[in-house]
Design a protein around this motif. Structure first.
Motif, short mmCIF file in Angstrom:
data_model
loop_
_atom_site.label_atom_id
_atom_site.label_comp_id
_atom_site.label_asym_id
_atom_site.label_seq_id
_atom_site.Cartn_x
_atom_site.Cartn_y
_atom_site.Cartn_z
N ASP A 134 0.83 -1.21 0.00
CA ASP A 134 0.00 0.00 0.00
C ASP A 134 0.86 1.27 0.00
OD1 ASP A 134 -2.35 -1.43 -0.05
OD2 ASP A 134 -2.66 -1.34 2.13
N GLU A 135 2.10 1.13 0.49
CA GLU A 135 3.03 2.26 0.53
C GLU A 135 3.92 2.32 -0.70
OE1 GLU A 135 3.05 4.68 2.81
OE2 GLU A 135 1.26 3.71 3.68
N GLY A 136 3.65 1.45 -1.68
CA GLY A 136 4.41 1.50 -2.93
C GLY A 136 5.52 0.48 -3.08
N VAL A 137 5.71 -0.39 -2.08
CA VAL A 137 6.74 -1.43 -2.17
C VAL A 137 6.19 -2.61 -2.96
CG1 VAL A 137 8.27 -2.95 -0.86
CG2 VAL A 137 7.64 -0.71 0.07
N ARG A 138 6.96 -3.15 -3.88
CA ARG A 138 6.51 -4.33 -4.62
C ARG A 138 6.80 -5.56 -3.75
NH1 ARG A 138 8.44 -7.74 -8.98
NH2 ARG A 138 6.61 -8.79 -9.84
N ALA A 139 5.97 -5.73 -2.76
CA ALA A 139 6.10 -6.82 -1.79
C ALA A 139 4.99 -7.82 -2.01
CB ALA A 139 6.03 -6.28 -0.37
N MET A 140 5.35 -9.13 -1.93
CA MET A 140 4.41 -10.21 -2.18
C MET A 140 4.67 -11.35 -1.21
SD MET A 140 4.97 -9.80 -6.23
CE MET A 140 6.64 -9.31 -5.80
N SER A 141 3.70 -12.22 -1.08
CA SER A 141 3.79 -13.35 -0.15
C SER A 141 3.57 -14.66 -0.89
CB SER A 141 2.73 -13.18 0.95
OG SER A 141 2.62 -14.35 1.73
N VAL A 142 4.31 -15.67 -0.50
CA VAL A 142 4.13 -17.03 -1.03
C VAL A 142 3.83 -17.94 0.15
CG1 VAL A 142 5.29 -18.99 -2.12
CG2 VAL A 142 5.55 -16.70 -3.08
N ARG A 143 2.73 -18.70 0.04
CA ARG A 143 2.29 -19.57 1.14
C ARG A 143 2.39 -21.04 0.75
NH1 ARG A 143 -3.09 -16.12 1.72
NH2 ARG A 143 -2.31 -14.31 2.86
N PRO A 144 3.48 -21.71 1.09
CA PRO A 144 3.57 -23.14 0.81
C PRO A 144 2.80 -23.95 1.85
CG PRO A 144 5.75 -22.12 1.09
CD PRO A 144 4.73 -21.19 1.65
N THR A 145 2.34 -25.11 1.45
CA THR A 145 1.87 -26.09 2.41
C THR A 145 3.10 -26.89 2.88
OG1 THR A 145 0.31 -27.90 2.76
CG2 THR A 145 1.29 -27.74 0.57
N ILE A 146 2.91 -28.08 3.46
CA ILE A 146 4.04 -28.88 3.93
C ILE A 146 4.99 -29.18 2.78
CG2 ILE A 146 4.71 -31.14 4.86
CD1 ILE A 146 3.53 -29.39 6.96
N VAL A 147 6.27 -28.86 2.94
CA VAL A 147 7.26 -29.00 1.86
C VAL A 147 8.06 -30.28 2.05
CG1 VAL A 147 9.15 -27.84 0.66
CG2 VAL A 147 7.38 -26.47 1.80
N TYR A 148 8.35 -30.95 0.94
CA TYR A 148 9.17 -32.17 0.97
C TYR A 148 10.20 -32.11 -0.15
CZ TYR A 148 6.85 -34.05 -3.19
OH TYR A 148 6.39 -34.24 -4.47
N GLY A 149 11.18 -32.98 -0.08
CA GLY A 149 12.19 -33.05 -1.12
C GLY A 149 13.57 -33.25 -0.52
N PRO A 150 14.62 -33.23 -1.36
CA PRO A 150 15.98 -33.41 -0.87
C PRO A 150 16.37 -32.39 0.19
CG PRO A 150 15.91 -33.60 -3.27
CD PRO A 150 14.55 -33.12 -2.83
N HIS A 151 17.13 -32.87 1.20
CA HIS A 151 17.68 -32.03 2.27
C HIS A 151 16.62 -31.51 3.24
CE1 HIS A 151 21.32 -32.21 -0.09
NE2 HIS A 151 20.69 -31.67 -1.12
N ASP A 152 15.52 -32.25 3.38
CA ASP A 152 14.43 -31.84 4.27
C ASP A 152 14.79 -32.18 5.72
OD1 ASP A 152 12.12 -31.30 5.63
OD2 ASP A 152 10.89 -32.77 4.58
#
Length: 326
Positions: free
Chosen positions: A150-168
């Motif tokens: 709202d103040e002009g910053v190009r800010a965004m959010s990413v919401r993952p669910t439970i993450v899996y994969g190598p090095h977990d």
């Protein structure tokens, strides 16, 4: 070449994020306290700027040293972290906050960005460090992202669910992989229908890049596997990836030992947890098919010393249940 500063970056999601941005031509710099070894060493090393992100002046010095075009914030665990970062990196082309599907307050199926309510967060909860307030703190971090936009910053959010994969390092999937890979039978709580949507770590990393490149300021984007698998089906996929067979012994709450509950098993949910991902797909993001994602996951699991043994019931307890279920 655009530059990206990855705040965090030496473990699990961070490793995949660094690799993702590098593969797409970015000049990547890590920013962390230096408490974990830099996995990107050698002749093709990734530059590391040591800073404690909770110390404002250290983070500001890192920003001035790197002057990044993109900032990916993997370790903002308190709302203040996000407020400080969006101020310090206000002039960057993109600031992407790694939030969580745990930020949602309602158990809607699926949970949708902008529709499903977020959890509330009190002043005391905002500075807490317990697991119980994790989702609340991530939700308040999301609200800090929206305020910055709202103040002009190009800010965004990413919401993952439970993450899996190598090095977990969480070892949630390692628990099941170790069981499936080494034993002919496993105890499965309930009827195998428990549904807790997962997200492959490389898909989370690609989502962070896609959102940085194409996302809209002030928006949040869910990340999860395109095809959510119930626990029983997931174990079948794990067995196929391990090239083995496994018998699933379903155990009701009554059939478990007196000291066990179904949610003592990792990835069990008594109500489905599912995130809608159409919004992210609309940016051109694609999820990796399970069989393709599980191949490197199984390979790295076997090379590691992780067995998830402290994430669920001991094998001897499980063996007793299997004997009773025969």
């Amino acid at each position: 070449m655009q530059s990206v500063l990855v705040v965090g970056g030496t473990r699990f999601i961070g490793r995949a994020t660094v690799a993702e941005f590098r593969e797409h031509g970015y000049d990547v710099t890590l920013c962390n306290r230096g408490h974990h070894p830099n996995p990107f060493g050698g002749d093709d090393a990734v530059e590391l700027v040591e800073a404690d992100r909770r110390e404002d002046e250290q983070l500001r010095a890192a920003a001035e040293a790197v002057e990044p075009d993109v900032v990916v914030d993997l370790v903002a665990y308190h709302p203040r972290d996000v407020r400080v970062a969006t101020d310090i990196f206000a002039d960057s082309e993109a600031y992407v906050f790694v939030s969580s599907g745990a930020a949602y307050a309602a158990d809607e199926i699926p949970k949708r960005e902008g529709e499903t309510p977020l959890k509330s967060c009190s002043e005391s909860e905002a500075v807490d460090d317990s697991h119980e307030t994790y989702g609340k703190r991530k939700a308040e971090g999301d609200r800090a992202v929206f305020a910055a936009a709202d103040e002009g910053v190009r800010a965004m959010s990413v919401r993952p669910t439970i993450v899996y994969g190598p090095h977990d390092y969480t070892e949630r999937l390692d628990y099941w992989l170790a069981r499936v890979d080494s034993h002919g039978a496993v105890v499965v709580p309930g009827d195998g229908g428990s549904l807790h949507q997962l997200a492959y770590v490389e898909d989370v990393a690609s989502a962070l890049r896609v959102v940085a490149e194409r996302g809209t300021a002030g928006e949040a984007y869910n990340v999860g596997d395109r095809d959510a698998q119930p626990l029983g089906d997931l174990l079948d996929l794990l067995a196929a990836a391990c090239e083995t067979d496994v018998r699933q012994a379903y155990a009701s709450e009554r059939e478990l030992s007196p000291d066990l509950e179904p949610d003592d098993f990792p990835l069990y949910r008594d109500r489905p947890h599912l995130l809608a991902t159409e919004k992210l797909h609309a940016l051109g993001w694609e999820a990796t098919p399970h069989r393709e994602a599980l191949e490197p996951t199984v390979r790295e699991h076997r090379e590691s010393d992780r067995d998830g043994s402290d994430r669920g019931p001991r094998r001897d307890v499980e063996a007793d249940i299997l004997d009773r279920l025969r």
